[in-house]
Design a protein around this motif. Structure first.
Motif, PDB file in Angstrom:
ATOM      1  N   LEU A   1       2.805   3.089  -1.482  1.00 26.55           N
ATOM      2  CA  LEU A   1       3.636   2.565  -0.398  1.00 26.55           C
ATOM      3  C   LEU A   1       3.575   3.561   0.764  1.00 26.55           C
ATOM      4  N   SER A   2       3.511   3.031   1.973  1.00 25.27           N
ATOM      5  CA  SER A   2       3.467   3.872   3.166  1.00 25.27           C
ATOM      6  C   SER A   2       4.701   4.772   3.238  1.00 25.27           C
ATOM      7  N   ASP A   3       4.485   6.011   3.719  1.00 26.60           N
ATOM      8  CA  ASP A   3       5.649   6.902   3.853  1.00 26.60           C
ATOM      9  C   ASP A   3       6.528   6.511   5.040  1.00 26.60           C
ATOM     10  N   ARG A   4       6.102   5.516   5.812  1.00 22.33           N
ATOM     11  CA  ARG A   4       6.959   5.018   6.890  1.00 22.33           C
ATOM     12  C   ARG A   4       7.927   3.955   6.399  1.00 22.33           C
ATOM     13  N   ASP A   5       7.740   3.497   5.180  1.00 23.47           N
ATOM     14  CA  ASP A   5       8.642   2.476   4.642  1.00 23.47           C
ATOM     15  C   ASP A   5       9.991   3.127   4.330  1.00 23.47           C
ATOM     16  N   PRO A   6      11.090   2.463   4.671  1.00 20.40           N
ATOM     17  CA  PRO A   6      12.408   3.078   4.419  1.00 20.40           C
ATOM     18  C   PRO A   6      12.678   3.355   2.940  1.00 20.40           C
ATOM     19  N   THR A   7      11.999   2.661   2.040  1.00 17.33           N
ATOM     20  CA  THR A   7      12.237   2.887   0.609  1.00 17.33           C
ATOM     21  C   THR A   7      11.249   3.881   0.004  1.00 17.33           C
ATOM     22  N   TYR A   8      10.370   4.443   0.825  1.00 16.27           N
ATOM     23  CA  TYR A   8       9.367   5.390   0.302  1.00 16.27           C
ATOM     24  C   TYR A   8      10.037   6.566  -0.404  1.00 16.27           C
TER      25      TYR A   8
ATOM     26  N   ASP B   1       2.478  -7.659   2.050  1.00 18.86           N
ATOM     27  CA  ASP B   1       2.280  -7.336   0.639  1.00 18.86           C
ATOM     28  C   ASP B   1       2.600  -8.523  -0.254  1.00 18.86           C
ATOM     29  N   SER B   2       3.471  -9.381   0.234  1.00 22.13           N
ATOM     30  CA  SER B   2       3.877 -10.541  -0.560  1.00 22.13           C
ATOM     31  C   SER B   2       4.509 -11.548   0.404  1.00 22.13           C
ATOM     32  N   ARG B   3       4.884 -12.680  -0.144  1.00 19.15           N
ATOM     33  CA  ARG B   3       5.690 -13.634   0.629  1.00 19.15           C
ATOM     34  C   ARG B   3       6.896 -14.017  -0.202  1.00 19.15           C
ATOM     35  N   ARG B   4       8.044 -13.990   0.438  1.00 17.83           N
ATOM     36  CA  ARG B   4       9.291 -14.333  -0.257  1.00 17.83           C
ATOM     37  C   ARG B   4       9.993 -15.371   0.608  1.00 17.83           C
ATOM     38  N   GLY B   5      10.316 -16.533  -0.028  1.00 20.82           N
ATOM     39  CA  GLY B   5      10.823 -17.628   0.777  1.00 20.82           C
ATOM     40  C   GLY B   5       9.747 -18.025   1.769  1.00 20.82           C
ATOM     41  N   ASP B   6      10.095 -18.144   3.021  1.00 22.45           N
ATOM     42  CA  ASP B   6       9.073 -18.525   4.008  1.00 22.45           C
ATOM     43  C   ASP B   6       8.677 -17.340   4.880  1.00 22.45           C
ATOM     44  N   ARG B   7       8.914 -16.109   4.378  1.00 23.06           N
ATOM     45  CA  ARG B   7       8.619 -14.944   5.206  1.00 23.06           C
ATOM     46  C   ARG B   7       7.669 -13.985   4.490  1.00 23.06           C
ATOM     47  N   GLY B   8       6.911 -13.273   5.292  1.00 24.47           N
ATOM     48  CA  GLY B   8       6.050 -12.241   4.730  1.00 24.47           C
ATOM     49  C   GLY B   8       6.863 -10.994   4.423  1.00 24.47           C
ATOM     50  N   VAL B   9       6.493 -10.292   3.352  1.00 25.51           N
ATOM     51  CA  VAL B   9       7.165  -9.039   2.987  1.00 25.51           C
ATOM     52  C   VAL B   9       6.425  -7.904   3.680  1.00 25.51           C
ATOM     53  N   GLY B  10       7.085  -7.305   4.646  1.00 24.97           N
ATOM     54  CA  GLY B  10       6.449  -6.294   5.492  1.00 24.97           C
ATOM     55  C   GLY B  10       6.451  -4.914   4.875  1.00 24.97           C
ATOM     56  N   GLN B  11       5.647  -4.722   3.859  1.00 26.97           N
ATOM     57  CA  GLN B  11       5.466  -3.392   3.271  1.00 26.97           C
ATOM     58  C   GLN B  11       3.970  -3.072   3.282  1.00 26.97           C
ATOM     59  N   VAL B  12       3.647  -1.862   3.729  1.00 25.71           N
ATOM     60  CA  VAL B  12       2.244  -1.453   3.739  1.00 25.71           C
ATOM     61  C   VAL B  12       1.919  -0.832   2.381  1.00 25.71           C
ATOM     62  N   ARG B  13       1.216  -1.590   1.590  1.00 22.68           N
ATOM     63  CA  ARG B  13       0.762  -1.132   0.274  1.00 22.68           C
ATOM     64  C   ARG B  13      -0.751  -1.313   0.204  1.00 22.68           C
ATOM     65  N   PRO B  14      -1.407  -0.620  -0.733  1.00 20.31           N
ATOM     66  CA  PRO B  14      -2.871  -0.734  -0.813  1.00 20.31           C
ATOM     67  C   PRO B  14      -3.350  -2.059  -1.379  1.00 20.31           C
ATOM     68  N   ASN B  15      -2.443  -2.832  -1.940  1.00 16.27           N
ATOM     69  CA  ASN B  15      -2.838  -4.068  -2.627  1.00 16.27           C
ATOM     70  C   ASN B  15      -3.554  -5.044  -1.707  1.00 16.27           C
ATOM     71  N   ALA B  16      -3.258  -4.981  -0.398  1.00 18.26           N
ATOM     72  CA  ALA B  16      -3.908  -5.879   0.555  1.00 18.26           C
ATOM     73  C   ALA B  16      -5.427  -5.678   0.555  1.00 18.26           C
ATOM     74  N   LEU B  17      -5.861  -4.474   0.179  1.00 17.17           N
ATOM     75  CA  LEU B  17      -7.303  -4.197   0.163  1.00 17.17           C
ATOM     76  C   LEU B  17      -8.050  -5.095  -0.813  1.00 17.17           C
ATOM     77  N   ARG B  18      -7.346  -5.606  -1.795  1.00 13.11           N
ATOM     78  CA  ARG B  18      -8.006  -6.463  -2.775  1.00 13.11           C
ATOM     79  C   ARG B  18      -8.491  -7.767  -2.132  1.00 13.11           C
ATOM     80  N   ALA B  19      -7.820  -8.171  -1.057  1.00 18.57           N
ATOM     81  CA  ALA B  19      -8.258  -9.391  -0.361  1.00 18.57           C
ATOM     82  C   ALA B  19      -9.564  -9.164   0.390  1.00 18.57           C
ATOM     83  N   VAL B  20      -9.813  -7.911   0.766  1.00 15.27           N
ATOM     84  CA  VAL B  20     -11.105  -7.574   1.375  1.00 15.27           C
ATOM     85  C   VAL B  20     -12.177  -7.522   0.292  1.00 15.27           C
ATOM     86  N   SER B  21     -11.869  -6.829  -0.797  1.00 12.84           N
ATOM     87  CA  SER B  21     -12.846  -6.730  -1.888  1.00 12.84           C
ATOM     88  C   SER B  21     -13.185  -8.102  -2.452  1.00 12.84           C
ATOM     89  N   GLY B  22     -12.203  -8.990  -2.478  1.00 10.42           N
ATOM     90  CA  GLY B  22     -12.433 -10.332  -2.987  1.00 10.42           C
ATOM     91  C   GLY B  22     -13.240 -11.199  -2.041  1.00 10.42           C
TER      92      GLY B  22
END
Lengths: 724, 161
Positions: free
Chosen positions: A551-558, A501-522
């Motif tokens: 946000l995915s319901d499997r995410d601990p912060t859901y 969903d994002s990158r913070r520091g040198d790591r990817g942020v492992g959250q399943v959000r719909p925003n990634a779909l915009r990279a397909v549409s783009g």
């Protein structure tokens, strides 16, 4: 967790709008509308003028001798009338027909009540009209001022709160005035006001009728003396307000494209519903501003991120003049120097604008939408040169983005905007307030620092567009390519078959959000990669029958009630449809579009902003949000019909993504430059009728045809399963 | 990447002039009106006062955001006050409620324009010293913390007005 409030909120909301005003009501007779908001019940009814909430609930009580009642308590019928809302009330021998409309002539709302006496004796009806003044711009969401200045004038009462003011006028002068339910003889009054009241005496002879008209208008206090004569006309002809709105709506609807999907009638109905909802958001609130407000009941101002999504749809609907004026409005408030006190950096476009002018900055993405909108306007109108001021604005947008760009990866940094505003304003306030929001992407209550995926896609589109529009004067060549390469290298999340969903520091942020779909549409991820991403997003932890979660319901912060941490948003659902169609998955794309259409067609769901993540129930939701209709409309044209319009080259691309088994579809009045065309699709061909002044070249995947003015031709088309 | 905002009155003056020149003087009037509306509409001016065992004050509106608040925390001079030492009520004559009872199941429901009185049992050693009272609220509907900070010398005796 918080459950649905028990207080009555089940009435279908009614929103009446003029170009600078709105009335919010529950349809029972008064302008009252209790709604759940942020988990509690808030009274949202009343009058909005110039993006200023003028009043809270505006109620009318009835009294004859010792008998008293309220207008809603006597309601026997009610419903929509062209441009307004009408209710009928019976009380003893009286019949009252009330018409309510939001005016376009002045920023305000007019109520007319025609009272008929069916009895045998004269009735002296006393109507008491009362409201709580608010007089705060809608952007100040949770604040209702308490102190006001009140002034009587020969034929009106004015209420003022700093730079904001309202005027109350009538066709029958009040016999008594009340402040906080105590009698007031008039003059000047300053202090805490919780209610202002006006008692009007209306004697009605047996068998006859009498009418009283009430008008509340306002917004900016300095504008109250402007357009006074328009207020006079409304008092003499109160139906004028509804007529004006109805006529403007009719003209707009007749100019909009017409869609027909015999194989999916729900999409056709959804299109109609979405257009009607979008129309209610049109706004020209004053100060030379043009646009569409984000939504009702609590986002009735020009939010420029929302406006960007809305303008995409406005372009497809052919209202290119409104689009141009809206873009001009936003560019006028582009920040030209660093202004931390309002959160602005040089080149940045505002988060929000309303008359005053009041404007604030501080989002990480709003600025990035507008270059593509500029190009869209050029392509639809056939204009080859950027209008005055747009080229410089475009350059400043790119400079703004480049100042936030990591020189190695080309990624744009988001986050920290709200913190900077709080820091900048700390020194000028003795009482401080704040919201500890670390980030301001489209999900602005979620922490998506530092390189949210959708923000990167916008930045990439911005660079690409700027390069096309500015040529050698645009961003350095390779900027967009380097960013796309970084996205393809740094965002894939193999364990999920998805994108970080994002990158913070040198790591990817492992959250399943719909925003990634915009990279397909783009178009940054295509082919099998795109289909894998779409398939992952369509799984049940993110996608449910009523839409796509934030946000995915499997995410601990859901949390199913968290705005951007688990609720279902219709805009996210539209992203899934768009990406599925872009990836060559027409069955999935159409299925998701049908879900949105069904929601729009369902009472109680409609164009709601968001729903709980665990059940199809609106929660903390504007009942009418542009986000919930505009992306749906755009996807119908851009993806389902597969249209690419470029009036500069007199060309139209048609790559329909209709599922196998569809037999026909029709589109009428698609605007292309100075002309328009009608499209009739059947498997294997698109029949095109062109009414423009010059030739039009149409390409539909299997061949190209050039049509002269007034010509009709069949263009060979590819089946959707051959698209990807 | 983003430069830190410049601070100080000169910077504010420069920003004010820029706003006036670039967007017209009406923008200054309107923006100031919004800022003053927010500043004056939440903390009830002069309401902070000493009580027999602490301080009390009133807010005329929730700070910035309305909602069902599932968490309420109060800090005095940066020190968190235990929830059981904080109580609140909608107004005089209405029952007090302990902040310790605020939970997701029984949130503090706070709408726009709703006045709320706070009574805090906390030692305030110096009667002439300015204190900083910070109220923090969180709603699950929109998780980021919302806060309001008041710095004032508490009046002595009964609440003004």
């Amino acid at each position: 967790v918080i459950s649905a409030p028990a207080t009555r909120t089940d009435g279908r909301p009614v929103v009446l709008t003029g170009l600078a005003s709105a009335a919010l009501l529950d349809g029972r007779g008064d302008l009252e509308l209790p709604r759940e908001m942020r988990g509690t019940v808030v009274e949202c009814g009343g009058v909005i003028g110039q993006c200023v909430r003028l009043t809270g609930a505006w109620r009318i009580a009835l009294r004859v001798d010792e008998l008293e009642t309220t207008l809603p308590a006597t309601r026997v019928a009610g419903g929509e009338i062209p441009g307004g809302w009408s209710t009928e009330h019976h009380w003893n021998d009286l019949t009252i027909v009330q018409n309510v409309a939001a005016a376009s002539e002045v920023p305000g709302v007019v109520r007319s009540l025609r009272v008929t006496n069916r009895g045998n004796a004269v009735v002296d009806l006393r109507l008491t009209s009362s409201f709580r003044p608010v007089l705060a711009p809608v952007l100040v969401e949770g604040i209702q001022p308490h102190r006001f200045a009140l002034e009587t004038r020969p034929d009106e009462v004015r209420v003022r709160q700093r730079a904001f003011g309202l005027s109350v006028r009538w066709s029958v002068a009040p016999s008594f005035l009340f402040v906080n339910r105590a009698s007031w003889r008039g003059g000047h009054w300053t202090g805490r006001i919780d209610e202002v009241g006006f008692e009007h005496s209306l004697p009605v002879d047996p068998g006859l009728s009498a009418t009283i008209v009430l008008l509340i208008r306002g917004g900016l206090e300095r504008d109250l003396d402007v357009a006074g004569s328009a207020g006079d006309r409304l008092l003499y002809d109160p139906e004028m307000a509804a007529r004006t709105v109805a006529e403007a709506d009719r003209a707009w609807t007749e100019a909009a494209p017409r869609l027909s999907f015999p194989d999916a009638p729900e999409l056709e109905r959804g299109y109609g519903r979405a257009c009607a909802a979008l129309r209610r958001l049109y706004s020209a609130p004053g100060d030379g501003m043009t646009g569409l407000v984000a939504g009702y009941p609590w986002y009735a101002a020009l939010w420029c991120r929302d406006l960007a999504w809305l303008l995409d749809a406005v372009a497809w609907l052919g209202d290119l003049d409104w689009m141009r004026r809206s873009i001009d409005t936003v560019l006028r408030y582009q920040c030209r120097a660093s202004l931390p006190v309002v959160g602005g950096e040089r080149g940045e476009l505002p988060m929000q604008i309303s008359p005053g002018p009041v404007f604030f900055y501080g989002t990480s993405d709003t600025t990035l939408y507008y270059p593509r909108l500029m190009e869209t306007w050029l392509a639809r109108t056939g204009t080859t040169e950027l209008p005055n001021g747009w080229a410089d604005a475009l350059d400043r947008v790119v400079e703004w983005g480049r100042a936030r760009t990591d020189p190695t990866t080309g990624l744009l940094r988001n986050g920290g905007e709200a913190e900077e505003i709080a820091e900048a304003t700390a020194q000028i306030a003795h009482v401080r307030y704040g919201i500890d929001a670390p980030d301001t992407t489209i999900w602005d209550s979620a922490d998506r620092r530092e390189h949210a995926i959708d923000v990167q896609v916008l930045w990439w589109e911005c660079l690409e567009t700027a390069a096309r529009l500015r040529g050698a004067r645009g961003p350095p060549s390779g900027s967009a390519d380097r960013l796309a390469a970084s996205l393809r290298a740094m965002y894939p999340w193999p364990e999920e078959g998805y994108l970080f969903d994002s990158r913070r520091g040198d790591r990817g942020v492992g959250q399943v959000r719909p925003n990634a779909l915009r990279a397909v549409s783009g178009g940054i991820f295509t082919g099998d990669d795109a289909r894998t991403i779409v398939a992952r997003a369509a799984r049940g932890d993110l996608t449910v029958p009523w839409g796509v979660r934030t946000l995915s319901d499997r995410d601990p912060t859901y949390d199913p009630t968290a705005y951007h941490g688990g609720q279902v948003w219709t805009i996210a659902t539209a992203w899934l449809a768009d990406a599925a169609l872009a990836a060559g998955e027409p069955d999935l794309g159409v299925e998701v579009l049908k879900r949105i259409a069904t929601t729009l067609d369902t009472d109680g769901l409609g164009a709601n902003e968001c729903f709980r993540g665990d059940r199809p129930e609106p929660f903390d939701s504007c009942f009418l949000l542009g986000f919930s209709v505009a992306p749906f409309l755009t996807t119908l044209f851009r993806r389902l019909w597969g249209l690419e319009v470029d009036a500069r080259r007199a060309s139209l691309g048609v790559r329909p993504a209709f599922p196998d088994g569809w037999s026909s579809a029709r589109l009428e009045r698609l605007r292309i430059g100075a002309g328009s065309c009608d499209l009739d699709w059947a498997p294997g061909r698109v029949r095109v009728r062109w009414s423009g002044p010059g030739p039009l070249t149409v390409e539909a995947g299997a061949g190209e045809v050039t049509l002269g003015p007034g010509a009709t031709a069949d263009v060979p088309a590819r089946p959707s399963h051959e698209l990807s | 990447v983003r430069p830190r905002p410049p601070t100080g009155w000169l910077s504010l003056l420069r920003q004010g002039l820029t706003l006036g020149v670039d967007y017209g003087t009406h923008s200054l009037t309107a923006l100031l009106a919004v800022a003053e509306t927010v500043e004056d509409s939440v903390y009830e001016a002069g309401s902070l006062h000493r009580t027999a065992d602490g301080i009390a004050f009133a807010l005329d509106n929730p700070p910035l955001r309305v909602g069902a608040f599932a968490e309420l925390q109060l800090l005095v001079d940066g020190v968190a006050v235990p929830a059981e030492r904080i109580r609140f009520r909608p107004g005089e004559g209405r029952p007090w409620r302990s902040a310790a009872t605020v939970t997701p199941g029984w949130p503090l429901e706070w709408g726009p324009g709703d006045r709320t009185e706070f009574d805090v049992r906390v030692p305030v050693p110096d009667p002439k010293a300015r204190v900083c009272v910070r109220v923090e609220l969180r709603t699950y509907a929109i998780p980021p913390l919302v806060w309001c900070e008041v710095r004032a010398v508490p009046a002595t005796g009964e609440a003004p007005g």
